[in-house]
Design an enzyme around this catalytic site. Structure first.
Site, PDB file in Angstrom:
ATOM      1  N   HIS A  38       0.830  -1.207   0.000  1.00 46.02           N
ATOM      2  CA  HIS A  38       0.000   0.000   0.000  1.00 46.02           C
ATOM      3  C   HIS A  38       0.870   1.265   0.000  1.00 46.02           C
ATOM      4  CE1 HIS A  38      -3.377  -2.712   0.571  1.00 46.02           C
ATOM      5  NE2 HIS A  38      -2.664  -3.310   1.518  1.00 46.02           N
ATOM      6  N   GLU A  59      -2.423   0.672   7.830  1.00 44.28           N
ATOM      7  CA  GLU A  59      -1.537  -0.404   7.399  1.00 44.28           C
ATOM      8  C   GLU A  59      -0.320   0.110   6.639  1.00 44.28           C
ATOM      9  OE1 GLU A  59      -1.445  -4.414   4.592  1.00 44.28           O
ATOM     10  OE2 GLU A  59      -3.282  -3.235   4.724  1.00 44.28           O
ATOM     11  N   HIS A  99       2.835  -6.903   4.810  1.00 43.82           N
ATOM     12  CA  HIS A  99       1.451  -6.429   4.968  1.00 43.82           C
ATOM     13  C   HIS A  99       0.965  -6.625   6.403  1.00 43.82           C
ATOM     14  CE1 HIS A  99       0.056  -5.684   0.754  1.00 43.82           C
ATOM     15  NE2 HIS A  99       1.158  -6.372   0.499  1.00 43.82           N
ATOM     16  N   GLU A 130       1.510 -11.497   6.188  1.00 39.73           N
ATOM     17  CA  GLU A 130       0.507 -10.704   6.902  1.00 39.73           C
ATOM     18  C   GLU A 130       0.870 -10.786   8.378  1.00 39.73           C
ATOM     19  OE1 GLU A 130      -1.865  -8.891   5.669  1.00 39.73           O
ATOM     20  OE2 GLU A 130      -2.536  -9.717   3.747  1.00 39.73           O
TER      21      GLU A 130
END
Length: 230
Positions: free
Chosen positions: A10, A24, A77, A142
């Protein structure tokens, strides 16, 4: 020298998941930069998808890595879910990529072994664009759920520890011994740092007393150790 691509997920207009007053994109970038610094200390070349809060298209992330001929691709992430009870660590590789699975396992295992975080959701496969479009072994981790109160505290307060465990997982995959950062390693001259870390990694020296005059004993010992390296 290995070339590692670190992708901070992102960024810019794309905040990624949000929860518990965290974004995030900020967590991903902070951890990614810390991972990169640890890898650089081990004579590994690091390329980032981004080093600031900017937006990078998914296709561009893989394209940059491919053009650089990176050896591996690791995307950082933070997870999210509508159910705020959802929590845990999971790492993905592209389906049917044996090397990608090995990389994902090294990262997942390293984080779990660190005891920073022990909620294990497992190693999985997914058709994520960055995994599908990258030409090299790739993994997407993640780290934890930003939408879970307990997990969000780990993402906020344990970024150094998470970065270290991710870096150790990458080094384990590359078969590079992790070198503890000490006051001694920080004393190397900038021009000698890469060589010193290379010598330590090969077992030619323990890195102590780097600026003392070299003796015949030390020269012969280093040469003797080199003769044993295949």
């Amino acid at each position: 020298m290995y070339k590692i691509f670190i992708d901070a997920g992102h960024g810019g207009k794309d905040s990624g998941a949000v929860g518990n007053r965290l974004q995030e994109k900020d967590i991903n970038l902070s951890v990614a930069l810390k991972v990169g610094e640890i890898l650089k200390r081990h004579n590994v070349e690091v390329i980032y998808s981004r080093t600031t809060d900017v937006f990078v298209e998914l296709a561009d992330r893989a394209s940059i890595a491919n053009k650089a001929n990176a050896d591996i691709f690791v995307s950082i992430h933070s997870n999210a879910a509508d159910n705020i009870a959802a929590k845990g660590l999971e790492t993905f590789s592209y389906p049917n990529s044996a090397k990608g699975t090995d990389l994902a396992k090294c990262i997942q295992d390293s984080i779990l072994q660190s005891k920073i975080y022990t909620s294990n959701r497992g190693i999985k496969t997914a058709n994520f664009a960055v995994l599908r479009q990258s030409n090299m072994p790739s993994a997407l981790v993640e780290l934890a759920f930003i939408t879970n109160v307990e997990d969000s505290k780990i993402l906020r307060d344990k970024q150094n520890e998470l970065a270290l465990s991710v870096a150790k997982g990458i080094l384990d995959y590359l078969k590079i011994n992790y070198i503890e950062e000490t006051k001694e390693t920080n004393k190397y001259s900038p021009w000698a740092r890469e060589g010193m870390l290379w010598g330590i990694d090969l077992g030619l020296t323990d890195g102590s007393n780097p600026k003392e005059p070299i003796t015949l004993e030390r020269v012969i010992t280093i040469l003797h150790r080199m003769s044993k390296i295949k």
